[in-house]
Write an enzyme that holds these catalytic residues in place. Structure first.
Site, PDB file in Angstrom:
ATOM      1  N   HIS A 204       0.805  -1.222   0.000  1.00 17.17           N
ATOM      2  CA  HIS A 204       0.000   0.000   0.000  1.00 17.17           C
ATOM      3  C   HIS A 204       0.838   1.272   0.000  1.00 17.17           C
ATOM      4  O   HIS A 204       0.290   2.362  -0.141  1.00 17.17           O
ATOM      5  CB  HIS A 204      -0.956   0.036   1.189  1.00 17.17           C
ATOM      6  CG  HIS A 204      -0.267   0.314   2.495  1.00 17.17           C
ATOM      7  ND1 HIS A 204       0.409  -0.645   3.184  1.00 17.17           N
ATOM      8  CD2 HIS A 204      -0.137   1.461   3.201  1.00 17.17           C
ATOM      9  CE1 HIS A 204       0.928  -0.107   4.280  1.00 17.17           C
ATOM     10  NE2 HIS A 204       0.610   1.169   4.314  1.00 17.17           N
TER      11      HIS A 204
HETATM   12  C1  UD1 Z   1      -2.334   5.304   5.916  1.00 18.33           C
HETATM   13  C2  UD1 Z   1      -1.082   5.786   6.648  1.00 18.33           C
HETATM   14  C3  UD1 Z   1       0.010   4.711   6.570  1.00 18.33           C
HETATM   15  C4  UD1 Z   1      -0.523   3.372   7.045  1.00 18.33           C
HETATM   16  C5  UD1 Z   1      -1.765   3.016   6.243  1.00 18.33           C
HETATM   17  C6  UD1 Z   1      -2.355   1.687   6.663  1.00 18.33           C
HETATM   18  C7  UD1 Z   1      -0.646   8.209   6.583  1.00 18.33           C
HETATM   19  C8  UD1 Z   1       0.191   9.260   5.995  1.00 18.33           C
HETATM   20  N1  UD1 Z   1      -0.533   7.001   6.040  1.00 18.33           N
HETATM   21  O1  UD1 Z   1      -2.011   5.208   4.549  1.00 18.33           O
HETATM   22  O2  UD1 Z   1       1.085   5.096   7.390  1.00 18.33           O
HETATM   23  O3  UD1 Z   1       0.472   2.389   6.868  1.00 18.33           O
HETATM   24  O4  UD1 Z   1      -2.745   4.053   6.422  1.00 18.33           O
HETATM   25  O5  UD1 Z   1      -3.487   1.384   5.956  1.00 18.33           O
HETATM   26  O6  UD1 Z   1      -1.390   8.490   7.506  1.00 18.33           O
HETATM   27  N2  UD1 Z   1      -9.399   4.422   1.696  1.00 18.33           N
HETATM   28  C9  UD1 Z   1     -10.607   3.771   1.638  1.00 18.33           C
HETATM   29  N3  UD1 Z   1     -11.179   3.378   2.805  1.00 18.33           N
HETATM   30  C10 UD1 Z   1     -10.593   3.581   4.011  1.00 18.33           C
HETATM   31  C11 UD1 Z   1      -9.355   4.256   4.062  1.00 18.33           C
HETATM   32  C12 UD1 Z   1      -8.768   4.663   2.896  1.00 18.33           C
HETATM   33  O7  UD1 Z   1     -11.179   3.549   0.575  1.00 18.33           O
HETATM   34  O8  UD1 Z   1     -11.169   3.174   5.045  1.00 18.33           O
HETATM   35  C13 UD1 Z   1      -8.754   4.833   0.428  1.00 18.33           C
HETATM   36  C14 UD1 Z   1      -9.021   6.240   0.043  1.00 18.33           C
HETATM   37  O9  UD1 Z   1      -9.292   6.245  -1.318  1.00 18.33           O
HETATM   38  C15 UD1 Z   1      -7.717   6.946   0.308  1.00 18.33           C
HETATM   39  C16 UD1 Z   1      -6.684   5.846   0.190  1.00 18.33           C
HETATM   40  O10 UD1 Z   1      -7.366   4.645   0.552  1.00 18.33           O
HETATM   41  O11 UD1 Z   1      -7.470   7.961  -0.595  1.00 18.33           O
HETATM   42  C17 UD1 Z   1      -5.524   6.077   1.101  1.00 18.33           C
HETATM   43  O12 UD1 Z   1      -5.967   6.208   2.462  1.00 18.33           O
HETATM   44  P1  UD1 Z   1      -5.148   7.136   3.524  1.00 18.33           P
HETATM   45  O13 UD1 Z   1      -5.659   6.962   4.881  1.00 18.33           O
HETATM   46  O14 UD1 Z   1      -5.075   8.502   2.987  1.00 18.33           O
HETATM   47  O15 UD1 Z   1      -3.694   6.602   3.471  1.00 18.33           O
HETATM   48  P2  UD1 Z   1      -3.159   5.125   3.448  1.00 18.33           P
HETATM   49  O16 UD1 Z   1      -2.523   4.939   2.132  1.00 18.33           O
HETATM   50  O17 UD1 Z   1      -4.198   4.150   3.892  1.00 18.33           O
END
Ligand code: UD1
Length: 375
Positions: A204
């Protein structure tokens, strides 16, 4: 009762907050209050973990959702600031290195609420990682720092953080693993997938999945691994979106060697990991869990903020193009060796509770030492 806000925002936070929540609940002096920022909101990324970890529904939900780093961090800051107006805590505890961690640490520090960081001092030496910026700034904002290992203590000292702000407590994630081990061992995740020997993969990190060329290399390498052992790939929503954009998702889902599945809950996932021949990942926490369990781990990153998993554990850092070759060697039958890392013993939450109690007993003095310009 001393009211302690425990901040949880994203999937990797929940298994760190749970042991402390349970330890504080058992004391006569503390009232733990769960604050969910809503950074992760899908049931599979959040609710499933609350159920597995026996956490009640959060007392407060900030509902920030997904956004760019600046906006997401800002939304958590204003949401948490408003909560502190309505229901001010006596202390705040943040965990890990996600955007919610830094945002709440900043709010608490500026409001002069005593604030502590659990999993402090981790450094990858890579400012290109958003989490590295979060780690450094959170540690410098917080009054009390709880590193998991000696190397993390050394990082804090090297950055000039005074000794009285540092308390080595061990690895809180291992508490969740130890506490839930009977249920993890009894789960049958691989059997439900019809698998006995297999490799687990998770990806991820933006550095791996946001670059289509790198993503293509990873997919090709996982397919090569699957020529020998089936690969189970629980798909993070970020990775699913990037695979879709690169037009790789459909063919990967049709692949019978690489089994693409939805993200798993805590217990189901650790059962899958505990039976794997090897794990290929870019996660932070999985490096620690595999080391503790003695499962060979290949981390597809140029660096790690958890070097103790390489020096004492089962972890190896590799490049995307090396996945198939290194997985073949790592999955050899004699490669299981559980690591013995000091204070990764399932009893970290008790040490954190004792440290927090001692710190709050002298919080007035400490706040003056830490913020002399504001005193
Ligand atoms: C975040 C953390 C990372 C951690 C990871 C675990 C930061 C900077 N990064 O990254 O350190 O290892 O979580 O998962 O805080 N999304 C969904 N549903 C959800 C959550 C996210 O669909 O419940 C999608 C969204 O489209 C979003 C993307 O995943 O844009 C990324 O989610 P985000 O929380 O921004 O960062 P992660 O890549 O998950």
């Amino acid at each position: 009762m001393t009211r302690i806000h425990l901040i949880a925002g994203a999937r990797p936070n929940f298994m760190k907050v749970a042991p402390l929540y349970h330890a504080l609940t058992a004391t006569p002096w503390a009232e733990p209050v769960l604050v969910h920022t809503g950074q992760h909101y899908d049931a599979a990324m959040s609710d499933a973990f609350f159920a597995d970890l026996a956490l009640p529904a959060p007392d407060h939900h900030l509902g920030v959702g997904s956004a760019g780093h600046a906006e997401q961090t800002a939304r958590v800051m204003s949401g948490y600031d408003a909560l502190c107006d309505r229901a001010p805590p006596d202390a705040t505890v943040v965990v890990g290195d996600v955007n919610s961690t830094l945002a709440c640490a900043l709010v608490a520090a500026k409001r002069r609420i005593p604030v502590a960081h659990l999993e402090a001092g981790l450094r990858a030496g890579d400012r290109g990682m958003p989490e590295e910026i979060n780690r450094i700034l959170t540690d410098h904002a917080c009054d009390l720092l709880w590193p998991p290992s000696d190397d993390a203590v050394a990082n804090l000292r090297a950055e000039g953080i005074p000794e009285h702000r540092i308390a080595l407590v061990g690895n809180i994630m291992i508490d969740s693993l130890v506490a839930l081990w009977p249920r993890i061992a009894a789960e049958g995740t691989a059997a439900a997938l019809g698998l006995s020997r297999y490799v687990v993969a998770t990806f991820h990190r933006p550095a791996n999945v946001d670059d289509p060329a790198c993503l293509r290399t990873i997919v090709g390498e996982l397919r090569r691994v699957a020529l020998e052992d089936p690969v189970v790939l629980p798909l993070h929503p970020r990775t699913a979106a990037r695979l879709e954009a690169a037009e790789l998702l459909e063919s990967l889902r049709a692949d019978c060697g690489v089994r693409v599945i939805e993200p798993l809950g805590y217990i189901a996932f650790l059962n899958l990991v505990s039976g794997a021949a090897a794990v290929v990942t870019d996660s932070g926490g999985i490096q620690e869990e595999t080391s503790y369990l003695g499962i060979p781990c290949l981390t597809v990153r140029p660096n790690t903020e958890r070097p103790v998993t390489v020096t004492h554990g089962t972890n190896r850092l590799i490049a995307p193009a090396e996945i198939a070759e290194r997985a073949r060697a790592a999955a050899a039958p004699d490669c299981r060796r559980p690591a013995q890392i000091p204070l990764w013993d399932g009893r970290t939450a008790g040490r954190v509770e004792a440290s927090l109690r001692a710190f709050l007993a002298t919080a007035g003095d400490t706040a003056q030492t830490v913020h002399p310009a504001n005193g």
